[in-house]
Design an enzyme around this catalytic site. Structure first.
Site, PDB file in Angstrom:
ATOM      1  N   LYS A   1       0.828  -1.212   0.000  1.00  0.00           N
ATOM      2  CA  LYS A   1       0.000   0.000   0.000  1.00  0.00           C
ATOM      3  C   LYS A   1       0.865   1.266   0.000  1.00  0.00           C
ATOM      4  O   LYS A   1       0.587   2.199  -0.735  1.00  0.00           O
ATOM      5  CB  LYS A   1      -0.923   0.030   1.235  1.00  0.00           C
ATOM      6  CG  LYS A   1      -1.928  -1.108   1.286  1.00  0.00           C
ATOM      7  CD  LYS A   1      -2.958  -0.887   2.396  1.00  0.00           C
ATOM      8  CE  LYS A   1      -2.385  -0.988   3.797  1.00  0.00           C
ATOM      9  NZ  LYS A   1      -1.932  -2.329   4.192  1.00  0.00           N
ATOM     10  N   ARG A  59      11.337  -6.804   4.613  1.00  0.00           N
ATOM     11  CA  ARG A  59      11.310  -5.364   4.889  1.00  0.00           C
ATOM     12  C   ARG A  59      11.894  -5.063   6.273  1.00  0.00           C
ATOM     13  O   ARG A  59      12.562  -4.056   6.470  1.00  0.00           O
ATOM     14  CB  ARG A  59       9.848  -4.875   4.807  1.00  0.00           C
ATOM     15  CG  ARG A  59       9.675  -3.395   5.045  1.00  0.00           C
ATOM     16  CD  ARG A  59       8.271  -2.954   4.692  1.00  0.00           C
ATOM     17  NE  ARG A  59       7.359  -3.054   5.814  1.00  0.00           N
ATOM     18  CZ  ARG A  59       6.060  -2.772   5.758  1.00  0.00           C
ATOM     19  NH1 ARG A  59       5.497  -2.413   4.616  1.00  0.00           N
ATOM     20  NH2 ARG A  59       5.297  -2.860   6.817  1.00  0.00           N
ATOM     21  N   ARG A  95      -0.446  -9.330  12.977  1.00  0.00           N
ATOM     22  CA  ARG A  95      -0.958  -8.209  12.173  1.00  0.00           C
ATOM     23  C   ARG A  95      -1.818  -8.723  11.022  1.00  0.00           C
ATOM     24  O   ARG A  95      -2.859  -8.159  10.717  1.00  0.00           O
ATOM     25  CB  ARG A  95       0.198  -7.354  11.651  1.00  0.00           C
ATOM     26  CG  ARG A  95       0.840  -6.539  12.763  1.00  0.00           C
ATOM     27  CD  ARG A  95       2.186  -5.984  12.370  1.00  0.00           C
ATOM     28  NE  ARG A  95       2.124  -5.100  11.238  1.00  0.00           N
ATOM     29  CZ  ARG A  95       3.149  -4.896  10.403  1.00  0.00           C
ATOM     30  NH1 ARG A  95       4.287  -5.544  10.571  1.00  0.00           N
ATOM     31  NH2 ARG A  95       3.011  -4.064   9.409  1.00  0.00           N
TER      32      ARG A  95
END
Ligand code: AMP
Length: 190
Positions: A14, A128, A146
Site C-alpha cells: 500500500k 522489509r 498483524r
C-alpha cells in the site's frame, strides 16, 4: 476531488503504491501508520498512547486514530484529493470517515484492495524488517498477528464498500510498475 481508500493486508504494498498515486494524480497521501510512527519518534502524548498497541501488532483504539486522521486531513487541504492508506481499519472508522468527508462536502469515491497471498505477505514483511527499522516487521509472530488482525477486524470493510458499489480489487503480485498501472486504470474511472 478523488478520495481513495487503499486497502489490503500489511505487506500488500500500500505504501509503495500510494506514493505512485500521489505523484500521478496529485493526491495527498495520508498513512495512519506513518503518522503513528512519527508521533512515537517525537514522543508525543498520542505516540505514547499508540506505541503499546503497535508493538504487539494490535489496532490502536478508534477514538485516537480517528482524531489523528481528521487533523491530518484538515492540515492537508491542497491537491486533488486523498489516498487513505491503512485507514479505515474498522467499521467505526469507515463510518467516521464518511461523516467527516460529508462535512467537507466530499466522499470516499472508491476502495481499492491489493490482493496478495498470506505467505507472500509474511515473507515480504520479514524482508522489509531487515532494513525498515520497524519493530513490528522484525518478528514473525507479530507479523502473523498483524495479518490475523487484518482478517478478523479489517477485511469486513470489503463488504462495507461493496454495498455502496465502491469496492475494487487488483492483483497485488507483480512488478511495482505493473501494479501501479492496474491501480491507475481504476482511479482514472472513479
Ligand atoms: P501500518 O503502517 O498501516 O501497517 O500500521 C502499523 C500499525 O499502526 C498497525 O499495526 C496498527 O497498530 C497501527 N495502525 C495504523 N493504522 C491504524 C488504524 N487505522 N487503526 C488502528 N490502528 C492503526
Amino acid at each position: 476531488m478523488t478520495n481513495i481508500v487503499l486497502f489490503g493486508p500489511p505487506g500488500a504494498g500500500k505504501g509503495t503504491q500510494a506514493e505512485r498515486l500521489k505523484t500521478n494524480f496529485k493526491l495527498n497521501h495520508i498513512s495512519t501508520g506513518d503518522l503513528f510512527r512519527s508521533n512515537i519518534k517525537n514522543q508525543t502524548e498520542l505516540g505514547n498512547k499508540a506505541k503499546a498497541y503497535i508493538d504487539k501488532g494490535e489496532l490502536v483504539p478508534d477514538e485516537v486514530t480517528i482524531g489523528m486522521l481528521k487533523e491530518a486531513v484538515k492540515e492537508n487541504q491542497h491537491g486533488n484529493g486523498f489516498i487513505f492508506d491503512g485507514f479505515p481499519r474498522t467499521v467505526a472508522q469507515a463510518k467516521a470517515l464518511d461523516e467527516f468527508l460529508l462535512t467537507l462536502k466530499t466522499e470516499v469515491h472508491g476502495m481499492i484492495a491489493l490482493d496478495v497471498n498470506d505467505e507472500v505477505l509474511v515473507q515480504r514483511l520479514l524482508e522489509r524488517g531487515k532494513t525498515s527499522g520497524r519493530a513490528d516487521d522484525a518478528n514473525e509472530e507479530i507479523i502473523r498477528n498483524r495479518v490475523s488482525v487484518y482478517y478478523k477486524e479489517t477485511s469486513i470493510l470489503k463488504d462495507y464498500y461493496q454495498e455502496k458499489n465502491k469496492y475494487y480489487s487488483v492483483d497485488g503480485v507483480g512488478s511495482i510498475d505493473e501494479i501501479a498501472n492496474r491501480l491507475a486504470e481504476i482511479v482514472e474511472k472513479l
